[in-house]
Design an enzyme around this catalytic site. Structure first.
Site, PDB file in Angstrom:
ATOM      1  N   GLU A 125       0.851  -1.193   0.000  1.00 28.12           N
ATOM      2  CA  GLU A 125       0.000   0.000   0.000  1.00 28.12           C
ATOM      3  C   GLU A 125       0.884   1.239   0.000  1.00 28.12           C
ATOM      4  O   GLU A 125       2.062   1.162   0.332  1.00 28.12           O
ATOM      5  CB  GLU A 125      -0.844   0.056   1.291  1.00 28.12           C
ATOM      6  CG  GLU A 125      -1.736  -1.121   1.487  1.00 28.12           C
ATOM      7  CD  GLU A 125      -2.368  -1.125   2.883  1.00 28.12           C
ATOM      8  OE1 GLU A 125      -2.413  -0.077   3.549  1.00 28.12           O
ATOM      9  OE2 GLU A 125      -2.803  -2.211   3.293  1.00 28.12           O
ATOM     10  N   LYS A 127       2.168   4.640   1.711  1.00 29.14           N
ATOM     11  CA  LYS A 127       2.247   5.173   3.073  1.00 29.14           C
ATOM     12  C   LYS A 127       1.902   6.651   2.973  1.00 29.14           C
ATOM     13  O   LYS A 127       2.676   7.455   2.443  1.00 29.14           O
ATOM     14  CB  LYS A 127       3.656   4.975   3.637  1.00 29.14           C
ATOM     15  CG  LYS A 127       3.793   5.438   5.064  1.00 29.14           C
ATOM     16  CD  LYS A 127       5.101   4.935   5.643  1.00 29.14           C
ATOM     17  CE  LYS A 127       5.319   5.279   7.092  1.00 29.14           C
ATOM     18  NZ  LYS A 127       4.885   6.549   7.565  1.00 29.14           N
ATOM     19  N   ASP A 129       1.272  10.399   4.118  1.00 21.49           N
ATOM     20  CA  ASP A 129       1.999  11.211   5.098  1.00 21.49           C
ATOM     21  C   ASP A 129       1.073  12.248   5.727  1.00 21.49           C
ATOM     22  O   ASP A 129       1.115  13.428   5.413  1.00 21.49           O
ATOM     23  CB  ASP A 129       3.183  11.892   4.403  1.00 21.49           C
ATOM     24  CG  ASP A 129       4.161  12.458   5.412  1.00 21.49           C
ATOM     25  OD1 ASP A 129       4.033  12.132   6.604  1.00 21.49           O
ATOM     26  OD2 ASP A 129       5.041  13.229   5.014  1.00 21.49           O
ATOM     27  N   TYR A 236      -7.021   2.312   6.054  1.00 23.17           N
ATOM     28  CA  TYR A 236      -6.162   1.196   5.635  1.00 23.17           C
ATOM     29  C   TYR A 236      -6.119   0.020   6.604  1.00 23.17           C
ATOM     30  O   TYR A 236      -5.267  -0.855   6.466  1.00 23.17           O
ATOM     31  CB  TYR A 236      -4.739   1.686   5.365  1.00 23.17           C
ATOM     32  CG  TYR A 236      -4.169   2.617   6.421  1.00 23.17           C
ATOM     33  CD1 TYR A 236      -3.982   2.200   7.721  1.00 23.17           C
ATOM     34  CD2 TYR A 236      -3.815   3.922   6.091  1.00 23.17           C
ATOM     35  CE1 TYR A 236      -3.459   3.045   8.678  1.00 23.17           C
ATOM     36  CE2 TYR A 236      -3.285   4.772   7.041  1.00 23.17           C
ATOM     37  CZ  TYR A 236      -3.115   4.339   8.336  1.00 23.17           C
ATOM     38  OH  TYR A 236      -2.603   5.176   9.279  1.00 23.17           O
ATOM     39  N   LYS A 323      10.619   3.655   3.211  1.00 15.01           N
ATOM     40  CA  LYS A 323      10.461   5.093   3.029  1.00 15.01           C
ATOM     41  C   LYS A 323      11.218   5.571   1.793  1.00 15.01           C
ATOM     42  O   LYS A 323      12.370   5.178   1.583  1.00 15.01           O
ATOM     43  CB  LYS A 323      10.968   5.839   4.273  1.00 15.01           C
ATOM     44  CG  LYS A 323      10.215   5.425   5.537  1.00 15.01           C
ATOM     45  CD  LYS A 323       9.371   6.491   6.127  1.00 15.01           C
ATOM     46  CE  LYS A 323       9.880   7.528   6.885  1.00 15.01           C
ATOM     47  NZ  LYS A 323       9.567   8.212   7.959  1.00 15.01           N
ATOM     48  N   CYS A 418      29.290  41.606   8.596  1.00 17.36           N
ATOM     49  CA  CYS A 418      27.845  41.381   8.626  1.00 17.36           C
ATOM     50  C   CYS A 418      27.193  42.029   7.397  1.00 17.36           C
ATOM     51  O   CYS A 418      27.425  43.213   7.129  1.00 17.36           O
ATOM     52  CB  CYS A 418      27.264  41.986   9.906  1.00 17.36           C
ATOM     53  SG  CYS A 418      25.470  41.957   9.927  1.00 17.36           S
ATOM     54  N   CYS A 421      25.027  45.144   8.810  1.00 19.34           N
ATOM     55  CA  CYS A 421      25.545  46.329   9.501  1.00 19.34           C
ATOM     56  C   CYS A 421      27.055  46.483   9.360  1.00 19.34           C
ATOM     57  O   CYS A 421      27.637  47.352  10.002  1.00 19.34           O
ATOM     58  CB  CYS A 421      25.128  46.276  10.972  1.00 19.34           C
ATOM     59  SG  CYS A 421      25.967  44.972  11.882  1.00 19.34           S
ATOM     60  N   CYS A 436      27.321  37.941  14.114  1.00 24.96           N
ATOM     61  CA  CYS A 436      27.541  39.386  14.125  1.00 24.96           C
ATOM     62  C   CYS A 436      27.452  39.814  15.589  1.00 24.96           C
ATOM     63  O   CYS A 436      26.420  39.622  16.230  1.00 24.96           O
ATOM     64  CB  CYS A 436      26.466  40.085  13.302  1.00 24.96           C
ATOM     65  SG  CYS A 436      26.460  41.853  13.614  1.00 24.96           S
TER      66      CYS A 436
END
Ligand code: IVH
Length: 681
Positions: A125, A127, A129, A236, A323, A418, A421, A436
């Site tokens: 079947e 799966k 999610d 299921y 999976k 950064c 700045c 930073c």
């Protein structure tokens, strides 16, 4: 020492405890907050690692290990709102709701198939999610719809399930008197994208994926809103006593005949080849489905054979999930840019030639940190792999092709300043991140402080999304959190996208934040490493900001969870005059800078000096609430039973190992009611 008999090393112990903590946290983020913090692949990898160590050192295996329990979505936990706790009744499952063993390896699937009794038939079947649901039918009527909860008890979300049109409320009287159907509740891709678009427009946090959106939706109190979002369901699994048919396949066919939604993507297989063909077919074809799938489930068809194979603590031996690997795409890295986060961490960002990935176009992805880029020798112009694990932000996972000039010197330099700045960046030893250091002048960091301050677990000020804060900040209306308390209706209503009504709501919410208790105000101040729980513990010990301001390092480290690093952060915070001025402003605005009198009354020393272990499932309060009660009454809560344990607060289904251990050490088990009596509740 003889290796065979050597016991777990200190490092294995430490790794186990780290893995357990990470997996437990990940379970909470996934099941209760509907907002995962690590990808499914990473979760599965950590779970595997924990299983492997526990196999090698069985003495490290405890009944409360995440390998032995399914994650919990129960609304009895502290992260659920009070209304949610009341809205959904918790009911014990008739049959425990387990999870499935899973693997990403086709080889392991083959091994699993080969170890089954000869001649078994397998049902393959998809799966799905989403999140699992258990539907109870009594005399033809749908009576309960339980979420998985902690596997033993679930939340009854019947009202919300009744908004799913394909699930019959009433079925024909010829069906068994009593049966249960299990399936998956899903939000189709289209509905998910529509919902996230709306949330983006309203500046609400986005759902990372349809699964989280479905689980957030199922726990809503407003069934009209649930209906509007458009959940669907596939069933299921049929359970019950004296059911017709001896095979899973026939049962699913019957369930479909009875008018229930059952997927058509189901195949009865008689050989490894047939199973592998099913996997290969759906690995690509699933991309055309309207809902998210994350693998294939294989089940032994014959119910008697299922019974013979039985169950482990967590999953049936007669089923397994394969999976699908995360979807990835190859594309060109056109340039690397840098982004400063709220905490000052600078993240390298890959700008990509746009590619389609899991249904959306991707043109930016995180490159994690300097070490990652260097270890992969990644540079502009390279072909790279981009992946989307359950997170919103896609990530680069590696280089797709070795460029011709790889043998030549590789010279990558992280940006020295950064991007916001221009302050030179610093890299703290032992950390992968560049930061930073300009905490007081770097715009994203200043906004970050305000975003944290208004967040739900801090001051819980509604209606001020990140973009609105950025707008108000950009116009100079708010520079620090204290400025929120002098905003006027006109300041807010004059902002583009904020009408008079929203402005009014924001002001009401700002006003309401003045009664947020001291512990949360302390958390809202954003002292480094002082999280929600630590703030609660500190606030209990130092019931006012003044008491905390004058606390010594020793007094601070005396508080549970406060180590030297946190103590130093607190001291540094109060040594900074800007922070002290901010505190004065907040206090003048009317914030709770001390424990309120009622709260002081609800704490006591009744459990002073007692070390208490909590075990099992409770009905009157959640585990987190019991933890808070123990602490509020002067006790200490610890995770494992030892000679030092004063007593075990024992709920239903306490693990047998823990029970044995308590008995062997002569430690008393105290039930829920007795405990509440002890603290006069
Ligand atoms: S059977 C005892 N079949 O996957 C076996 N589960 O990781 C019960 N799931 O909790 C599960 N599609 O929520 C089964 N076709 C399918 C499924 C499926 C999705 C979910 C289910 C379960 C989880 C296990």
């Amino acid at each position: 020492m003889n290796d065979l008999f050597s016991s777990a090393s200190e490092s294995a112990r430490e790794e186990v405890s780290r893995l357990k903590a990470t997996l437990t946290r990940a379970n909470i983020d996934y099941y209760q907050n509907s907002s995962p913090t690590i990808s499914d692949q990473e979760y599965d990898r950590l779970m595997r690692r924990l299983q492997d160590i526990e196999k090698q050192y069985p003495e490290l295996l405890t009944p409360d290990s995440p390998t032995q329990r399914v994650g919990s979505d129960l609304s009895s936990t502290s992260s659920a709102s009070k209304q949610q706790r009341k809205a959904f009744q918790q009911i014990a499952h008739r049959y425990p709701m387990l999870s499935l063993g899973n693997t990403y390896s086709e080889q392991e699937i083959e091994d699993w198939l080969r170890h089954l009794p000869a001649g078994v038939e397998i049902v393959a079947e998809l799966k799905f999610d989403g999140l699992s649901i258990s539907l109870w039918y009594e005399h033809g009527r749908l009576t309960h719809a339980l979420t998985r909860g902690d596997g033993v008890r679930g939340d009854d979300v019947l009202r919300n399930i009744q908004t799913i049109g394909s699930i019959p409320q009433v079925v024909s009287a010829e069906l068994p008197d009593s049966f249960e159907l299990r399936g998956e509740v899903l939000l189709p891709w289209e509905a998910f994208e529509r919902l996230n678009k709306e949330r983006e427009d309203n500046e609400e946090p986005l759902f990372a994926n349809p699964r989280n959106a479905a689980s957030g939706t199922l726990k809503l109190l407003d069934s009209k809103e649930v209906e509007r979002r458009g959940l669907i369901c596939y069933l299921y699994y049929l359970l019950g006593e004296d059911l017709p048919f001896d095979t899973h396949y026939e049962r699913l066919e019957a369930v479909k005949q009875w008018g229930f939604p059952v997927s058509d993507a189901i195949k009865l297989c008689h050989s490894i080849n047939e199973v592998m063909d099913f996997i290969a077919y759906w690995d690509t074809e699933r991309k055309n489905l309207p809902v998210a799938t994350d693998g294939i489930v294989l089940k032994v068809n014959n119910i008697h054979q299922q019974e013979e194979l039985g169950y482990t603590a967590k999953s049936p031996r007669w089923a397994i999930a394969y999976k699908f690997p995360a979807e990835k795409q190859k594309t060109r890295l056109t340039s690397i840019s840098y982004q400063v986060g709220r905490t000052g961490v600078v993240t390298p960002v890959a700008n990509l030639e746009p590619v389609q990935l899991s249904g959306t176009q991707v043109s930016r992805a995180t490159l994690h940190n300097e070490d990652f880029i260097r270890s992969m020798r990644i540079k502009e112009g390279d072909m790279v792999w981009v992946e989307k694990g359950g997170e919103i932000i896609p990530k680069i996972t590696g280089k797709a092709a070795e460029a011709d000039d790889d043998s030549t010197d590789y010279d990558y330099r992280f940006t020295p300043v950064c991007p916001e700045c221009n302050t030179p960046l610093v890299r703290v030893e032992g950390e992968a991140a560049w930061r930073c250091p300009n905490r007081k002048g770097c715009p994203p960091q200043l906004q970050g402080k305000i975003i944290h301050f208004v967040s739900r677990k801090a001051m819980n000020i509604d209606g001020l999304g990140d973009e609105t804060i950025a707008m108000l900040f950009g116009e100079g209306l708010i520079k620090t959190p204290a400025d929120l308390y002098s905003l006027s209706h006109a300041d807010l209503a004059s902002q583009e996208r904020l009408g008079s009504k929203s402005a009014q709501n924001i002001l009401v919410s700002i006003e309401a934040s003045k009664s947020v208790p001291w512990a949360r105000v302390l958390f809202a101040l954003g002292i480094r490493m002082v999280g929600e729980t630590t703030a609660r513990k500190i606030a209990r010990r130092f019931p006012s900001v003044e008491a905390l301001q004058w606390a010594t390092r020793e007094q601070l480290t005396d508080v549970e969870d406060v180590g030297e690093q946190i103590a130093d952060n607190i001291i540094a915070f109060f040594n900074d005059t800007d922070n002290l001025q901010e505190i004065i402003k907040l206090k003048n605005a009317g914030l709770q800078m001390q424990v309120s009198e009622d709260r002081q009354a609800s704490s006591s020393d009744l459990l002073q000096g007692q070390t208490i272990v909590i075990s099992g499932v409770f009905s009157r309060h959640s585990r987190d609430e019991y933890k808070a009660l123990i602490e509020a009454n002067g006790g200490k809560n610890t995770g494992s039973i030892s000679k030092k344990t004063s007593f075990v607060l024992a709920g239903e289904n306490m693990g047998p190992e823990k029970r044995k251990k308590a008995e062997s050490l002569g430690i008393r088990l105290v039930g829920e009611d007795e405990f509440l009596g002890m603290i006069n509740e």
